[in-house]
Design an enzyme around this catalytic site. Structure first.
Site, PDB file in Angstrom:
ATOM      1  N   ASP A  30       5.907   5.949  -9.245  1.00 29.42           N
ATOM      2  CA  ASP A  30       6.133   5.596  -8.047  1.00 29.42           C
ATOM      3  C   ASP A  30       5.335   4.166  -7.487  1.00 29.42           C
ATOM      4  O   ASP A  30       4.115   4.603  -7.224  1.00 29.42           O
ATOM      5  CB  ASP A  30       5.793   6.475  -6.682  1.00 29.42           C
ATOM      6  CG  ASP A  30       5.996   6.491  -5.638  1.00 29.42           C
ATOM      7  OD1 ASP A  30       6.162   5.404  -5.221  1.00 29.42           O
ATOM      8  OD2 ASP A  30       6.068   7.404  -4.745  1.00 29.42           O
TER       9      ASP A  30
ATOM     10  N   LYS B  23       6.764  -2.480   1.750  1.00 29.65           N
ATOM     11  CA  LYS B  23       5.227  -2.745   1.599  1.00 29.65           C
ATOM     12  C   LYS B  23       4.843  -4.012   0.884  1.00 29.65           C
ATOM     13  O   LYS B  23       5.282  -5.201   1.551  1.00 29.65           O
ATOM     14  CB  LYS B  23       4.544  -1.447   0.897  1.00 29.65           C
ATOM     15  CG  LYS B  23       5.085  -0.098   1.465  1.00 29.65           C
ATOM     16  CD  LYS B  23       4.557   0.993   0.870  1.00 29.65           C
ATOM     17  CE  LYS B  23       5.225   2.259   1.642  1.00 29.65           C
ATOM     18  NZ  LYS B  23       4.745   3.605   1.139  1.00 29.65           N
TER      19      LYS B  23
HETATM   20  C1  LIG Z   1       5.322   4.894   1.217  1.00 29.59           C
HETATM   21  C2  LIG Z   1       5.429   5.659  -0.099  1.00 29.59           C
HETATM   22  C3  LIG Z   1       6.735   6.462  -0.246  1.00 29.59           C
HETATM   23  C4  LIG Z   1       7.847   6.680   0.828  1.00 29.59           C
HETATM   24  O1  LIG Z   1       8.124   5.842   1.666  1.00 29.59           O
HETATM   25  P1  LIG Z   1       8.767   6.129   3.032  1.00 29.59           P
HETATM   26  O2  LIG Z   1       9.559   4.772   2.874  1.00 29.59           O
HETATM   27  O3  LIG Z   1       7.931   5.967   3.949  1.00 29.59           O
HETATM   28  O4  LIG Z   1       9.513   7.278   2.755  1.00 29.59           O
HETATM   29  C5  LIG Z   1       6.460   7.340  -1.361  1.00 29.59           C
HETATM   30  N1  LIG Z   1       5.675   7.129  -2.296  1.00 29.59           N
HETATM   31  C6  LIG Z   1       4.497   6.344  -2.193  1.00 29.59           C
HETATM   32  C7  LIG Z   1       3.512   6.088  -3.034  1.00 29.59           C
HETATM   33  C8  LIG Z   1       4.261   5.378  -0.939  1.00 29.59           C
HETATM   34  O5  LIG Z   1       3.481   4.785  -0.658  1.00 29.59           O
END
Ligand SMILES: *Cc1c(COP(=O)(O)O)cnc(C)c1O
Length: 419
Positions: free
Chosen positions: A191, A220
């Site tokens: 992830d 992000k």
């Molecule tokens: C932000 C994030 C998510 C989830 O993203 P959302 O779009 O807020 O549902 C999942 N895993 C990690 C590591 C993240 O930083």
């Protein structure tokens, strides 16, 4: 806009973002092209299914949009398959569980309080309720403890291991993680939501080719709209045909997990905006951006360390840092509030082995992606570190915080949001 109530609020948010320093490391400022794609007629169109196999008519144009987004994603990350339909990161992770596991299966993920995400097995999340989640922590030094992870894997025999974090300031050793997953025959999900932009810029190693599935959010460091992408390699997807849970079938397993498994119609305006962001990320300027994000974070980390702040792991390799404020005698929530009054947005956060509860933790998390988008460099980070220090040192003095907010507001005028 005819709706004056909402119009006023949108304008207020733009002012808030413009006049302050956004330092939440999961946030960024998108380009106007991304915003244009988000606010267009593509949002009106239903298109359940995939390009060339939809359950609705009139999908010629959205097919082309989705194909473009998929092709750009595959090229940028170097995989044979990409699914660009997940509504966001959490549903994308949920799709991976759906694709590869059955309820009750054991998964091994990073503990939320040590930097993992809710969807990595938190007990109140679907991932901890419907699955048997076992959670690994960092070592006392804040670094991932690969030996402890390897032992945990042998003991718990997870069907899937998840690596990636919302708060981890160091590099992930994908080879070691792959070896741990292989040692127990587990699927490996990487992830990279936080670091995808850095991977594209060459500032963090890529898990592609090691992880079975790579998930990233698009909003992000990748600097696109809210959304997510699932990446994998394997035989060409056949979403209309059921297949066995084998590695070569990953593209089909992932596609079928998104629809019919989990979602309905894709958000076509979001897909278009993802395509725009992926094209932007493929340009040379994005590499420069990613390098600057890391340079800025390292400068900020050094400056704060020099001012006596205790950074978890002693610094950063990426875009973010985690500060343990206990030696400063200030709580994370107090610091978040004081910085907010000064015009600096951060979030309170637990630190590894935090003796305090999650709703009132010992630390704060901050990062440089959004400030870097606005054109700030090392010299500006030195200035920002000074403001952070003043706000935390005088967290109970509204007069000083107000003075800081005026200074910061004037400073921000030199660094407009993307035009
Ligand atoms: C932000 C994030 C998510 C989830 O993203 P959302 O779009 O807020 O549902 C999942 N895993 C990690 C590591 C993240 O930083």
């Amino acid at each position: 806009m005819k709706d004056k109530e909402i119009e006023k609020l949108i304008k207020a948010e733009v002012v808030r973002q413009s006049e302050g320093l956004e330092m939440i490391p999961s946030e960024n400022h998108t380009s106007t092209d991304v915003l244009k794609a988000l606010g267009c007629r593509l949002t009106d169109k239903y298109s359940e299914g995939y390009p060339g196999m939809r359950y609705y008519g009139g999908c010629e144009v959205v097919d082309a949009v989705e194909n473009l987004a998929r092709d750009r994603a595959k090229k940028l990350f170097g995989t044979t398959h990409a699914n660009v339909q997940p509504y966001s990161g959490s549903p994308a992770n949920q799709a991976v569980y759906f694709a590869l596991l059955d309820p009750g299966d054991t998964v091994m993920g990073m503990d939320l309080y040590f930097g993992g995400h809710m969807t990595h097995g938190l007990k109140v999340n679907f991932s901890g309720k419907w699955f048997n989640s076992v959670l690994y922590q960092t070592g006392k030094d804040g670094y991932l403890d690969y030996e402890a992870m390897a032992k945990m894997a042998v003991k718990e025999k997870p069907k899937m291991i998840i690596a990636g974090a919302t708060v981890y300031p160091r590099i992930f050793d994908w080879e070691k993680l792959k070896a741990i997953a292989d040692s127990v025959g587990a699927w490996f999900l990487a992830d990279v939501s936080h670091i995808a932009g850095l991977i594209v810029a060459g500032e963090h190693p890529s898990p592609v080719g090691l992880a079975d599935v790579v998930m990233t959010t698009t909003h992000k460091t990748l600097r696109g709209p809210r959304g997510a992408i699932l990446l994998c390699n394997g035989k060409e997807s056949t979403p209309l045909k059921k297949v066995e849970r084998q590695r070569e079938n990953l593209p089909t397993l992932i596609d079928r997990a998104i629809i019919p498994g989990l979602q309905g119609g894709p958000h076509n305006h979001q897909t278009a905006a993802i395509a725009v962001a992926l094209n932007e990320a493929a340009q040379p300027a994005f590499k420069t951006y990613g390098q600057q994000v890391v340079k800025n974070a390292k400068t900020l980390a050094n400056e704060l360390t020099n001012r006596g702040y205790n950074l978890v792991t002693g610094g950063t390799d990426n875009h973010l840092m985690l500060i343990d404020l206990s030696s400063k005698g200030v709580l994370g929530a107090e610091a978040e509030k004081a910085l907010g009054k000064a015009g600096i947005t951060v979030n309170k956060n637990t630190v590894p082995f935090d003796p305090r509860p999650p709703f009132s933790p010992s630390g704060i998390r901050l990062g440089t992606p959004a400030l870097t988008t606005r054109g700030m460099k090392e010299a500006e980070m030195v200035q920002v570190a000074g403001w952070i220090d003043q706000a935390i040192t005088h967290s109970a003095d509204d007069k000083i915080l107000n003075k800081l907010s005026i200074e910061i507001k004037a400073f921000c005028k030199q660094y407009p949001l993307p035009a």
